[in-house]
Design a protein around this motif. Structure first.
Motif, mmCIF file in Angstrom:
data_model
loop_
_atom_site.group_PDB
_atom_site.id
_atom_site.type_symbol
_atom_site.label_atom_id
_atom_site.label_comp_id
_atom_site.label_asym_id
_atom_site.label_seq_id
_atom_site.Cartn_x
_atom_site.Cartn_y
_atom_site.Cartn_z
ATOM 1 N N ILE A 88 0.613 -1.198 0.182
ATOM 2 C CA ILE A 88 -0.010 0.006 -0.069
ATOM 3 C C ILE A 88 0.986 1.070 0.169
ATOM 4 C CG2 ILE A 88 -1.699 1.470 1.184
ATOM 5 C CD1 ILE A 88 -2.949 -1.316 2.317
ATOM 6 N N GLY A 89 1.808 1.276 0.970
ATOM 7 C CA GLY A 89 2.868 2.343 0.822
ATOM 8 C C GLY A 89 3.490 2.780 -0.470
ATOM 9 N N GLY A 90 3.893 1.316 -1.080
ATOM 10 C CA GLY A 90 4.554 1.517 -2.253
ATOM 11 C C GLY A 90 3.346 1.987 -3.386
ATOM 12 N N GLY A 91 2.293 1.724 -3.421
ATOM 13 C CA GLY A 91 1.198 2.355 -4.324
ATOM 14 C C GLY A 91 0.950 3.814 -4.143
ATOM 15 N N LEU A 92 1.073 4.027 -2.799
ATOM 16 C CA LEU A 92 0.882 5.569 -2.842
ATOM 17 C C LEU A 92 2.197 6.355 -3.213
ATOM 18 C CD1 LEU A 92 -0.686 5.555 0.811
ATOM 19 C CD2 LEU A 92 -1.483 7.022 -1.083
ATOM 20 N N VAL A 93 3.399 5.663 -2.897
ATOM 21 C CA VAL A 93 4.540 6.522 -3.597
ATOM 22 C C VAL A 93 4.478 6.506 -5.133
ATOM 23 C CG1 VAL A 93 6.975 6.380 -3.682
ATOM 24 C CG2 VAL A 93 5.756 5.857 -1.377
ATOM 25 N N LEU A 94 4.040 5.364 -5.713
ATOM 26 C CA LEU A 94 3.971 5.512 -7.212
ATOM 27 C C LEU A 94 2.895 6.433 -7.749
ATOM 28 C CD1 LEU A 94 4.335 1.664 -8.110
ATOM 29 C CD2 LEU A 94 5.698 3.478 -8.619
ATOM 30 N N GLN A 95 1.672 6.413 -6.805
ATOM 31 C CA GLN A 95 0.807 7.525 -7.369
ATOM 32 C C GLN A 95 1.283 8.783 -7.439
ATOM 33 O OE1 GLN A 95 -2.401 8.323 -4.872
ATOM 34 N NE2 GLN A 95 -3.999 8.490 -6.465
ATOM 35 N N ILE A 96 1.954 9.200 -6.144
ATOM 36 C CA ILE A 96 2.521 10.481 -6.091
ATOM 37 C C ILE A 96 3.452 10.780 -6.854
ATOM 38 C CG2 ILE A 96 3.953 12.148 -4.410
ATOM 39 C CD1 ILE A 96 2.747 10.597 -2.188
ATOM 40 N N ALA A 97 4.481 9.852 -7.301
ATOM 41 C CA ALA A 97 5.317 10.078 -8.357
ATOM 42 C C ALA A 97 4.989 10.189 -9.710
ATOM 43 C CB ALA A 97 6.408 8.979 -8.087
ATOM 44 N N LEU A 98 3.930 9.462 -9.903
ATOM 45 C CA LEU A 98 3.558 9.539 -11.530
ATOM 46 C C LEU A 98 2.205 10.293 -11.720
ATOM 47 C CD1 LEU A 98 3.877 5.523 -12.033
ATOM 48 C CD2 LEU A 98 5.231 7.349 -12.602
ATOM 49 N N LEU A 99 1.735 10.882 -10.792
ATOM 50 C CA LEU A 99 0.374 11.754 -10.919
ATOM 51 C C LEU A 99 0.521 12.633 -12.058
ATOM 52 C CD1 LEU A 99 -2.581 11.741 -9.714
ATOM 53 C CD2 LEU A 99 -1.450 13.553 -8.222
ATOM 54 N N ASN A 100 1.499 13.307 -11.878
ATOM 55 C CA ASN A 100 1.668 14.312 -12.889
ATOM 56 C C ASN A 100 2.497 13.871 -14.148
ATOM 57 O OD1 ASN A 100 0.336 16.592 -11.784
ATOM 58 N ND2 ASN A 100 1.925 16.932 -10.364
ATOM 59 N N VAL A 101 2.775 12.590 -14.317
ATOM 60 C CA VAL A 101 3.698 12.117 -15.566
ATOM 61 C C VAL A 101 2.321 11.397 -16.329
ATOM 62 C CG1 VAL A 101 5.311 10.779 -16.374
ATOM 63 C CG2 VAL A 101 5.594 12.012 -14.112
ATOM 64 N N VAL A 102 1.916 10.516 -15.793
ATOM 65 C CA VAL A 102 0.968 9.558 -16.529
ATOM 66 C C VAL A 102 -0.535 10.277 -16.404
ATOM 67 C CG1 VAL A 102 2.512 7.675 -16.644
ATOM 68 C CG2 VAL A 102 0.845 7.876 -14.756
ATOM 69 N N GLY A 103 -0.852 10.930 -15.423
ATOM 70 C CA GLY A 103 -2.298 11.310 -15.278
ATOM 71 C C GLY A 103 -2.811 10.611 -13.952
ATOM 72 N N PHE A 104 -4.113 11.149 -13.805
ATOM 73 C CA PHE A 104 -4.924 10.496 -12.468
ATOM 74 C C PHE A 104 -5.151 9.308 -12.907
ATOM 75 C CE2 PHE A 104 -8.952 9.925 -10.596
ATOM 76 C CZ PHE A 104 -8.554 9.986 -9.167
ATOM 77 N N SER A 105 -5.651 9.026 -13.950
ATOM 78 C CA SER A 105 -6.181 7.390 -14.042
ATOM 79 C C SER A 105 -5.361 6.438 -13.935
ATOM 80 C CB SER A 105 -7.079 7.346 -15.511
ATOM 81 O OG SER A 105 -7.896 8.515 -15.591
ATOM 82 N N LEU A 106 -4.214 6.464 -14.552
ATOM 83 C CA LEU A 106 -3.312 5.299 -14.395
ATOM 84 C C LEU A 106 -2.583 5.396 -13.083
ATOM 85 C CD1 LEU A 106 -2.554 3.305 -16.336
ATOM 86 C CD2 LEU A 106 -0.565 4.575 -17.154
ATOM 87 N N ALA A 107 -2.169 6.504 -12.715
ATOM 88 C CA ALA A 107 -1.571 6.717 -11.258
ATOM 89 C C ALA A 107 -2.350 6.247 -10.066
ATOM 90 C CB ALA A 107 -1.029 8.073 -11.114
ATOM 91 N N THR A 108 -3.604 6.458 -10.160
ATOM 92 C CA THR A 108 -4.791 5.946 -9.370
ATOM 93 C C THR A 108 -5.063 4.444 -9.493
ATOM 94 O OG1 THR A 108 -5.415 7.917 -9.155
ATOM 95 C CG2 THR A 108 -6.681 6.530 -8.071
ATOM 96 N N GLY A 109 -4.854 3.904 -10.833
ATOM 97 C CA GLY A 109 -5.235 2.600 -11.009
ATOM 98 C C GLY A 109 -3.958 1.836 -10.392
ATOM 99 N N ILE A 110 -2.796 2.357 -10.212
ATOM 100 C CA ILE A 110 -1.833 1.461 -9.763
ATOM 101 C C ILE A 110 -1.951 1.508 -8.276
ATOM 102 C CG2 ILE A 110 0.694 1.475 -9.196
ATOM 103 C CD1 ILE A 110 0.996 3.049 -12.081
ATOM 104 N N LEU A 111 -2.307 2.459 -7.644
ATOM 105 C CA LEU A 111 -2.389 2.491 -6.130
ATOM 106 C C LEU A 111 -3.658 1.452 -6.041
ATOM 107 C CD1 LEU A 111 -2.342 3.575 -3.516
ATOM 108 C CD2 LEU A 111 -4.238 5.376 -3.987
ATOM 109 N N PHE A 112 -4.685 1.490 -6.835
ATOM 110 C CA PHE A 112 -5.797 0.622 -6.699
ATOM 111 C C PHE A 112 -5.308 -0.768 -6.563
ATOM 112 C CE2 PHE A 112 -9.527 -2.062 -8.062
ATOM 113 C CZ PHE A 112 -10.610 -1.378 -7.621
ATOM 114 N N ALA A 113 -4.675 -1.171 -7.804
ATOM 115 C CA ALA A 113 -4.123 -2.655 -7.790
ATOM 116 C C ALA A 113 -3.026 -2.974 -6.695
ATOM 117 C CB ALA A 113 -3.370 -2.745 -9.100
ATOM 118 N N ALA A 114 -2.439 -2.029 -6.151
ATOM 119 C CA ALA A 114 -1.464 -2.201 -5.197
ATOM 120 C C ALA A 114 -2.294 -2.580 -3.802
ATOM 121 C CB ALA A 114 -0.622 -1.110 -4.738
ATOM 122 N N THR A 115 -3.488 -1.644 -3.750
ATOM 123 C CA THR A 115 -3.997 -2.121 -2.454
ATOM 124 C C THR A 115 -4.885 -3.416 -2.488
ATOM 125 O OG1 THR A 115 -4.510 0.320 -2.450
ATOM 126 C CG2 THR A 115 -5.955 -0.943 -0.991
#
Lengths: 162, 314, 505
Positions: A88-115
């Protein structure tokens, strides 16, 4: 909320660590307060007073926790599985890091999958597309219709046109 | 970032054909405040008046607008589709927060609206004129408690300027900062303080209801809706307007800047903008281009001086 | 009686079928967005306000009222079921409500919240209609010293949420107070604990802390107990309806909550969160079952939820009579009123009676509509808990981060979410209560600033704090509330308290 006690060893060591962290937090407050010019003005007490009071308070509480640790009565901690926490921690870190790179949907999708993986659903081929699709729908709803500004990426720009 | 991609796409598009620009307006504040309202009103009017095909508002709250300003200055250089809303509060916040980014790092376009700061007392107060209040301060500055907005904000600055103009040590003023949302107004109405200072619009309904008296306004001319004198005509050399502006990205070419200026000029003179100002009770204090830049430079200088005098800036 | 005539006239307008339709749409939208975990009423209202643009004034007013009440209620639903409050006023609701949900009594918890919200909304809206001008005079008596005394009282009542260990409760509270010092000092503009990071200058957003500590912390805590896929799922059994005992225990709490909530909400520096803290403390003190608190006492849901809603109506008092928006939600509502050409202020009741009474009538209708919509929906909400955990928690985190990103898409804000999430997990793990951290963050700066304001006005004279009968008595009540239980505990290590509680049962 308050601890769910289960079976396990008594974490006396944990109490020492907690006491140290509290004392550390208190010390930081006191150090920061010491760097503030304490302009009390007409009130007599200025911006440094509150951090000092709280800082000393935390140090006293740290001392109490430290003394209490010798009596070994902090809490019974159930066995913890570190893997979900890392996921979960890793998913959040990835979301923060990727949010402005790949956009909300994909970054949040990663968090979703990690959770989901943290809770046992490990099949990324299922969870990642579902999460991304859900986030993508939310993006459309909130950014498109309700005009909440969410960071968009290539995906969002292509489909919703930005 | 989507906006960057879009921006680049449109920069290419506008280079070949001149058609309505798509803008992104940053409101460096959370939804609900004055800057956010300004940005969203601009959004509506720009689209309705056909100045722009699509306008997006982006909120970046924090530290009197300086967080948004820093992000804006760093990420938009040369992109004429990016705009940011700001105001006089930002001038003070840049100084008190020792912000590394200042208004020199963006391209100020125009002042859109503004408001006078008013000094008021409850109706029951013995103080009848601004001179009464200043005399009381001269006798014992500590005994005059002022309720107003945040420390170092426009209200605080105005009290400092008044004290200085009246020959009172600005560090001796007893200014009590209240958080926004009219807590200061409640303290004045409840007779908790000697005098209050806030945007004139906040006081006017109370004046109409007979519960408050405005002693003076801070602008160089009297303000509509009240017959209170200006500080200047009362003999104090103070001229403050709490304005809101629109600025563009840094590093624009002269043509890009002229194009943005033209769009904003069309907006400011449009019927839609005028009626929006009227509904929101915002005064039209439009000032654009070089005139605005000169005025801004003067205000930054005066504000820096007074914040040093009050002791908020080293 | 003209007030009554106006109200009837307003109700008449609001009863048209089309208008009722708008009310239903508003309530549904408000509930639907408000129910998303981590998205509080302020954000809900801000998001949905534009939906009301373009309708005629009567229609948009009522849809707006529906969104407002719907958002308020929706927020408590997820607080109870998923322990994910999206705003400070729902934290206390989550405290007992989530315990009830975990014990399979999520239905009754939601029901008492729904009916309590309705009762409080009804009473408070009526009070708003008939008493607003008088209440506001009373509220103005509160200056900095009185507010400071009120904060002290609120601090004492927080002790009720400490759980078993006073040491741990105090530790949590002080962590919150420490976090509260981060940012610009409101009175001098001095930056504290910011270490040169501009994003820290505004301090820690209460919503971010609450969402992190509750939603993320809970998620991490549950996840760390997961050992493999075939984990036992908590069975949600029992009736969805409230039992006779539930009703008997709820209604006094609803009334007390309303009585606490409305005046506190009406104070310019009050607010729904403080009202809910005070109500929780009161319920615990007055309950015949104090031992149930912390394990799912229904009064602990009924009272604070009523207080929360009554306070929401209370905030309309300064908004409508003085033009003072005292909460973020109220500030957004002010923007909403302005689109109807409604300029809130002392003359509003005189200059625009139709609109004011139309709004009040709309609030009453929206309140009824909310109850009609939500009571049958409880069955549906409770089913949320049947969603398999991987999907449920993945969804919660998705919404929790959406709320944060939507308000402030800064990496610093998200990093804070992450850090406080793990802090919340750590506190849970070692049995530290979460609520006092958030309470400290809210009350700390308020108490500090009001104290310093009071002293500045009095030029450093500390006796000012007890110089009015009101501030002196509030401080005295706070002192008594703190000292008496301590004395009782010292005398019999809690036996006396237990005995008193036992006797009155």
């Amino acid at each position: 909320m308050t601890g769910q006690s289960g079976t396990g060893r008594r974490p006396d060591g944990a109490a020492f660590i907690i006491a140290a962290l509290l004392a550390g937090f208190g010390a930081v407050l006191l150090w920061d307060a010491s760097t503030i010019p304490d302009r009390g003005g007409y009130a007599g007490i200025g911006p440094a007073a509150m951090p000092k009071v709280v800082g000393w308070g935390l140090i006293v509480l740290a001392a109490a926790t430290f003394l209490g640790a010798f009596r070994g009565r902090l809490a019974d901690v159930p066995r913890q599985n570190p893997v979900p926490l890392i996921l979960i921690g890793g998913g959040l870190v990835l979301q923060i890091a990727l949010l402005n790179v790949v956009g909300f949907s994909l970054a949040t999708g990663i968090l979703f999958a990690a959770t989901a993986a943290a809770f046992g659903k490990r099949n990324l081929l299922v969870t990642l597309p579902i999460g991304t699709a859900l986030a993508f729908g939310l993006y459309g709803l909130f950014d498109g219709i309700l005009r909440l500004n969410l960071p968009g990426g290539l995906l969002e720009t292509l489909i919703y046109g930005g | 970032m989507k906006h960057a991609i879009l921006g680049a796409a449109f920069a290419v598009a506008t280079a070949t054909a001149a058609f309505a620009e798509n803008y992104v307006i940053m409101a460096p504040a959370a939804p609900g405040g004055g800057w956010d309202a300004t940005a969203r009103t601009l959004q509506e009017v720009m689209v309705a008046e056909g100045i722009s095909g699509n306008v997006q508002v982006q909120n970046v709250p924090g530290a009197g607008g300086t967080v948004g300003l820093a992000q804006f200055a760093a990420s938009t250089s040369g992109d004429a589709t990016q705009l940011i809303v700001g105001g006089y509060v930002m001038v003070g916040a840049i100084l008190t927060n020792a912000s590394p980014v200042s208004l020199a790092d963006v391209t100020p376009i125009a002042r859109l609206t503004g408001e006078a700061v008013a000094i008021a007392v409850p109706t029951a107060s013995e103080l009848q004129t601004i001179n009464d209040l200043v005399e009381m301060m001269k006798a014992d500055p500590g005994a005059v408690s002022w309720a107003g907005g945040s420390a170092g904000g426009v209200d605080h600055i105005t009290v400092g300027l008044l004290a200085k103009a009246a020959g009172i040590d600005p560090t001796k003023i007893n200014y009590v900062a209240f958080s926004g949302g009219g807590e200061a107004l409640a303290a004045i109405l409840g007779n908790q303080v000697t005098a209050g200072i806030s945007g004139v619009g906040e006081f006017l309904p109370q004046v109409e209801a007979g519960s408050m008296r405005i002693l003076a306004v801070s602008t160089d001319t009297r303000w509509p809706g009240t017959d209170a004198p200006t500080l200047m005509e009362s003999g104090y050399d103070v001229n403050v307007q709490n304005w809101r502006m629109i600025a563009a990205a840094p590093g624009l070419s002269d043509e890009q800047k002229a194009a943005v200026l033209a769009d904003i000029d069309t907006l400011a003179k449009s019927a839609g903008w005028k009626s929006a100002l009227e509904t929101k009770n915002w005064a039209d204090t439009y000032l654009a281009g070089a005139d605005f830049e000169a005025q801004l430079a003067k205000e930054i200088e005066a504000t820096t001086a007074i914040l040093k005098d009050i002791g908020l800036v080293q | 009686m003209s007030t009554f005539d106006f109200l009837l006239q307003g109700l008449g307008t609001a009863m048209q079928p089309m208008i009722l339709m708008y009310a239903l749409i508003g309530v549904t939208l408000g509930t639907a967005v408000g129910v998303l975990p981590g998205i509080g009423p302020a954000l809900t209202v801000a998001l949905l306000l534009p939906v009301t643009y373009g309708l005629d004034p009567a229609g948009s007013l009522i849809m707006f009222a529906g969104i407002y009440y719907g958002g308020m209620y929706g927020g408590s639903t997820t607080s109870i079921l998923l322990n994910t409050p999206g705003e400070s006023a729902s934290i206390v609701t989550a405290l007992e409500g989530n315990r009830m949900a975990k014990a399979g009594r999520g239905g009754p918890a939601l029901a008492t919240a729904a009916v309590g919200s309705f009762v409080a909304g009804l009473l408070a809206t009526l009070a708003l209609a008939f008493l607003a001008p008088h209440i506001v005079k009373l509220a103005l008596v509160f200056g900095p010293r009185e507010y400071f005394a009120l904060m002290m009282l609120a601090f004492v009542t927080v002790a009720a949420a400490f759980g078993e260990s006073t040491l741990k409760g105090l530790t949590s509270l002080f962590i919150g107070l420490g976090l509260a010092t981060i940012g610009i000092d409101g009175l001098t503009g001095q930056a504290r604990m910011s270490f040169g990071v501009p994003q820290l200058l505004d301090g820690i957003e209460v919503t971010t802390l609450a969402v992190a500590m509750f939603a993320l912390g809970e998620c991490l805590f549950v996840a760390a107990q997961t050992h493999g896929l075939h984990d036992k799922v908590e069975a949600i059994k029992g009736s969805v309806k409230m039992t006779a005992a539930d009703w008997r225990r709820s209604w006094p709490a609803w009334l007390r909550g309303s009585a606490i909530g409305f005046p506190i909400g009406a104070m310019p520096a009050g607010g729904a969160d403080i009202a809910s803290f005070l109500s929780y403390g009161t319920e615990k003190r007055m309950s015949k079952h104090p031992d149930e608190f912390g394990h799912g006492a229904i009064e602990g849901v009924a009272g604070p939820e009523a207080a929360n809603n009554a306070a929401a109506a209370g905030t309309l008092v300064p908004l409508l009579t003085l033009g003072l928006p005292t909460t973020a939600t109220a500030a957004i509502m002010l923007a909403g009123f302005q689109q109807f050409g409604l300029q809130p202020g002392p003359l509003l009741f005189a200059t625009a009676p139709q609109l004011v009474w139309g709004l009040i009538a709309s609030l009453l209708i929206a309140n009824v509509m909310l109850l009609i919509l939500n009571l049958p929906l409880i069955r549906f909400w409770v089913m949320l808990l049947r969603i398999p955990r991987p999907w449920l928690y993945a969804g919660i985190l998705m919404f929790a981060t959406l709320g944060t990103i939507g308000v402030n898409p800064s990496p610093v804000e998200l990093t804070m979410l992450l850090i406080f999430g793990f802090l919340g997990y750590g506190l849970r793990l070692y049995g530290y209560p979460i609520a006092p951290v958030v309470v400290g963050l809210i009350l700390g700066p308020m108490a500090e600033q009001q104290l310093r304001r009071a002293l500045a006005i009095a030029q450093g004279d500390w006796t000012t704090l007890v110089s009015t009968p009101l501030s002196a008595s509030l401080l005295a009540i706070a002192a008594l509330a703190l000292v008496v239980p301590m004395l009782l505990r010292l005398r019999g290590k809690g036996q006396v308290l237990a005995q008193i509680a036992g006797d009155s049962d």
